[in-house]
Enzyme design. Structure first.
Site, PDB file in Angstrom:
ATOM      1  N   ASP A  92       0.846  -1.185   0.000  1.00  0.00           N
ATOM      2  CA  ASP A  92       0.000   0.000   0.000  1.00  0.00           C
ATOM      3  C   ASP A  92       0.886   1.242   0.000  1.00  0.00           C
ATOM      4  O   ASP A  92       2.061   1.188   0.390  1.00  0.00           O
ATOM      5  CB  ASP A  92      -0.950   0.010   1.187  1.00  0.00           C
ATOM      6  CG  ASP A  92      -0.241   0.249   2.516  1.00  0.00           C
ATOM      7  OD1 ASP A  92       0.674  -0.546   2.835  1.00  0.00           O
ATOM      8  OD2 ASP A  92      -0.570   1.215   3.220  1.00  0.00           O
ATOM      9  N   GLU A 156      -0.105  -0.452   5.814  1.00  0.00           N
ATOM     10  CA  GLU A 156       0.901   0.144   6.699  1.00  0.00           C
ATOM     11  C   GLU A 156       0.781   1.658   6.736  1.00  0.00           C
ATOM     12  O   GLU A 156       0.900   2.278   7.799  1.00  0.00           O
ATOM     13  CB  GLU A 156       2.303  -0.271   6.236  1.00  0.00           C
ATOM     14  CG  GLU A 156       3.412   0.048   7.234  1.00  0.00           C
ATOM     15  CD  GLU A 156       3.951   1.456   7.132  1.00  0.00           C
ATOM     16  OE1 GLU A 156       4.592   1.922   8.109  1.00  0.00           O
ATOM     17  OE2 GLU A 156       3.745   2.112   6.096  1.00  0.00           O
TER      18      GLU A 156
END
Length: 454
Positions: A92, A156
């Site tokens: 991500d 994250e």
């Protein structure tokens, strides 16, 4: 680069690495469905899973984590009796911010001035490619000497804790003898660096309400309490005049005793404008690695274009507080919340919502795995010795893994050196750093396996 066979193999693999990073960067995998479709993250997760399967990983799985995102897991068995190493990255990314400010499209990997530009190129899609390069180099030179687990996190950057909660519920999944977190970076390009500490973080949203609805500023301004003005005053209370973070009850005087960050280098890396001063006191290293730092990362207010002469009835802001090692993020959250509630002016109604939290982390750089990494970096970066530094950013998973596996050695390396401009526009990765760190990781895995035989 030396003529070591591992180095030669990684060099030969770099065109493939660029092609793969181009594919991975193309996914707009911001783990916030309010900004980008969830399907973008799912597609990126699928790409990562396919890449692991192509490298003969077993038990490849898309893990549905409690925050609604997916982490990707795979296991590559090594020789009998070999130690197990967990390799971490996340797929991500941060949102691109103002896409018009990018010199090339943020989700198209573009080569310019010797670097590869694109959102996630360094943080941390490049970290996943680094792991692939290291493993491929080992396979081409006698095989991977350890058992490898790979975990690629899907949220994250959002700090929503999905993988942490999943790992706590499945503690056997990520168990390993040592862990390499591929999400930090060298102190500068060409200087091999492991990260010794990470600041933790807490993320809060605060809303102030003062009126039942917006009012005409000419008719009511000067007596009616404006929520936006109240928010400006409240946010100003979080810093002293010199810029030092001032959250009631939170100490801001710790010192950093390790590698220092010269002010001139910092100003250049941070691209501080001429004549503009730095904030805070103490050394730069004190301020960015050892002390708390508050940042207003978002505020809801009318844009200048289209603004009307109105008093605002409500205002909202999002606040990030970085928490240094030695302080507890949960306690810092309580202190920040209490500060916001007590400093709102004019009796404005205050509501505070926590949207993310992670504890700070301190690695044991005297552990045996670090000796193996130092030797590997010495070969990957001829003429340079491994350094250790702090990192002002946060990787909440580190503390979860440390708590789950108290005896495990955790090493932090990565591609996010200052020129990478992670989290900003025009993020980029140095292909030379990608190459050298992939060599270092491959040599580390070989060194580490040998050390466990001794």
């Amino acid at each position: 680069m030396t003529a070591h066979p591992i180095s030669e193999t990684v060099a030969s693999l770099m065109p493939r690495a660029k092609a793969e990073l181009t594919e991975l960067v193309a996914f707009r995998s911001v783990a916030d469905p309010a900004q980008f479709p969830r399907s973008e993250c799912e597609a990126a997760a699928g790409w990562v899973a396919d890449a692991l399967r192509a490298e003969e990983f077993q038990d490849v799985a898309l893990l549905d984590t409690p925050d609604g995102t997916q982490s990707v897991y795979g296991y590559l068995p090594g020789p009998a009796g070999a130690p197990t190493v967990l390799l971490y990255a996340h797929y991500d990314v941060q949102p691109p911010l103002d896409e018009s400010a990018w010199l090339s499209p943020p989700f198209e990997l573009t080569e310019r001035d010797g670097r590869w530009f694109g959102r996630g190129a360094a943080d941390c899609k490049g970290g996943f490619i680094m792991h692939l390069l290291a493993l491929r180099a080992l396979k081409a030179n006698g095989g991977v000497p350890v058992s490898v687990k790979v975990i690629a996190e899907g949220s994250e950057e959002q700090g929503t804790g999905g993988l942490e909660r999943y790992a706590e519920a499945h503690p056997e999944l990520l168990a390993a003898d040592t862990i390499v977190i591929g999400d930090t970076g060298n102190f500068r390009v060409g200087l091999p660096t492991v990260t010794a500490t990470l600041r933790g973080m807490t993320m809060l949203r605060v809303q102030l309400d003062t009126l039942e609805g917006n009012l005409h500023s000419g008719q009511f301004g000067g007596a009616a309490p404006d929520a936006l003005a109240a928010m400006i005053q409240l946010l100003a209370s979080l810093r002293a005049e010199d810029g030092t973070t001032t959250v009631d009850g939170l100490t801001s005087d710790a010192r950093w005793d390790g590698l220092q960050y010269p002010e001139g280098e910092f100003r250049s890396d941070a691209k501080v404008l001429d004549g503009v001063g730095l904030i805070g006191t103490g050394t730069v290293a004190d301020r960015i690695w050892a002390r708390p730092a508050v940042t207003v990362i978002g505020i809801d207010c009318p844009p200048v274009v289209g603004a009307t002469p109105s008093l605002q009835a409500s205002a909202r802001a999002q606040i990030s507080l970085r928490v240094p090692p030695g302080q507890d993020a949960t306690e810092a959250t309580k202190l920040l919340t209490a500060h916001l509630e007590s400093h709102a002016p004019w009796g404005a109604r205050v509501s505070v919502e926590q949207v993310g939290q992670g504890q700070p982390f301190r690695a044991d750089i005297t552990s045996p795995a670090y000796a193996s990494m130092a030797e590997a970096m010495r070969l990957a970066y001829p003429g340079e010795e491994m350094q250790s530094s702090g990192l002002g950013g946060s990787i909440p998973l580190c503390n979860t893994l440390s708590a789950l596996y108290p005896e495990v050695e955790i090493l932090l390396i990565g591609l996010s050196e200052p020129e990478a401009q992670i989290h900003a526009v025009n993020e980029s990765v140095s292909p030379e750093e990608l190459e050298r760190l992939s060599v270092a990781e491959a040599l580390f895995l070989r060194n580490y396996a040998e050390s466990k035989k001794a």
